[in-house]
Design an enzyme around this catalytic site. Structure first.
Site, PDB file in Angstrom:
ATOM      1  N   GLN A   1      47.767  46.848  38.896  1.00 17.83           N
ATOM      2  CA  GLN A   1      47.646  45.988  40.079  1.00 17.83           C
ATOM      3  C   GLN A   1      46.321  46.264  40.778  1.00 17.83           C
ATOM      4  O   GLN A   1      46.222  47.137  41.634  1.00 17.83           O
ATOM      5  CB  GLN A   1      48.815  46.195  41.035  1.00 17.83           C
ATOM      6  CG  GLN A   1      48.796  45.170  42.148  1.00 17.83           C
ATOM      7  CD  GLN A   1      50.024  45.231  43.020  1.00 17.83           C
ATOM      8  OE1 GLN A   1      50.981  45.933  42.755  1.00 17.83           O
ATOM      9  NE2 GLN A   1      49.980  44.473  44.094  1.00 17.83           N
ATOM     10  N   PHE A   2      45.311  45.468  40.417  1.00 20.94           N
ATOM     11  CA  PHE A   2      43.982  45.691  40.978  1.00 20.94           C
ATOM     12  C   PHE A   2      43.938  45.456  42.481  1.00 20.94           C
ATOM     13  O   PHE A   2      43.080  45.994  43.173  1.00 20.94           O
ATOM     14  CB  PHE A   2      42.938  44.835  40.244  1.00 20.94           C
ATOM     15  CG  PHE A   2      42.844  43.417  40.726  1.00 20.94           C
ATOM     16  CD1 PHE A   2      41.860  43.047  41.627  1.00 20.94           C
ATOM     17  CD2 PHE A   2      43.740  42.447  40.283  1.00 20.94           C
ATOM     18  CE1 PHE A   2      41.775  41.745  42.071  1.00 20.94           C
ATOM     19  CE2 PHE A   2      43.655  41.148  40.719  1.00 20.94           C
ATOM     20  CZ  PHE A   2      42.667  40.785  41.625  1.00 20.94           C
ATOM     21  N   THR A   3      44.865  44.689  43.023  1.00 17.60           N
ATOM     22  CA  THR A   3      44.839  44.402  44.462  1.00 17.60           C
ATOM     23  C   THR A   3      45.048  45.655  45.313  1.00 17.60           C
ATOM     24  O   THR A   3      44.703  45.654  46.496  1.00 17.60           O
ATOM     25  CB  THR A   3      45.880  43.334  44.846  1.00 17.60           C
ATOM     26  OG1 THR A   3      47.181  43.799  44.497  1.00 17.60           O
ATOM     27  CG2 THR A   3      45.592  42.012  44.144  1.00 17.60           C
TER      28      THR A   3
END
Length: 146
Positions: free
Chosen positions: A78-80
């Site tokens: 989850q790059f966010t």
């Protein structure tokens, strides 16, 4: 490197209608990588997750790690998690590792986690994932390795 850990009664990842990873009792881990992150940092983070006393022991205190609790691990990229949200009204994803590098690191860390613990499931890197979970507690922790 950041990991958001949620103790779950069950969790699964669905991509295009197909379940790609599913666990019962265990930890759902969302992983985010910064530009400067390394495999060595990731190993430290995985080791910490596996040793983290996250589950209730016989006395009802958080005294057991995932192995002692006979749980499973679900790893989801989850790059966010790496977004800078301090200014403005839109997240800045500049601190996040570029996707090609992050995919390599994610794959390495999944392999490492599987070598250290027998019950590891995953999502699919960069896919449009639908994550279903029943949070237990709720119990949620944010771990960072610098």
């Amino acid at each position: 490197m950041r990991a958001l850990l949620q103790r779950v009664l069950e969790a699964k990842v669905v991509v295009e209608g197909e379940t790609t990873g599913e666990i019962q009792h265990g930890i759902l881990v969302f992983l985010g990588f910064a530009k400067e992150d390394t495999f060595e940092k990731g190993q430290k983070l995985i080791d910490k997750i596996l040793k983290y006393r996250f589950f209730d022991d016989e006395q009802g205190k958080m005294g057991w790690n995932i192995a002692q609790a006979k749980g499973s691990l679900l790893l989801v990229s989850q790059f966010t998690l790496m977004a800078n949200t301090q200014k403005g009204l839109r997240p800045d994803f500049g601190p996040a590792m570029p996707p090609a590098e992050a995919k390599i690191l994610y794959t390495q860390l999944v392999t490492y986690a599987q070598s250290q613990f027998p019950h590891v499931q995953t999502g699919i890197f960069a896919a449009d994932m639908k994550v279903h979970l029943v949070n237990d507690g709720p119990v949620t922790f944010n771990l960072e390795i610098e």
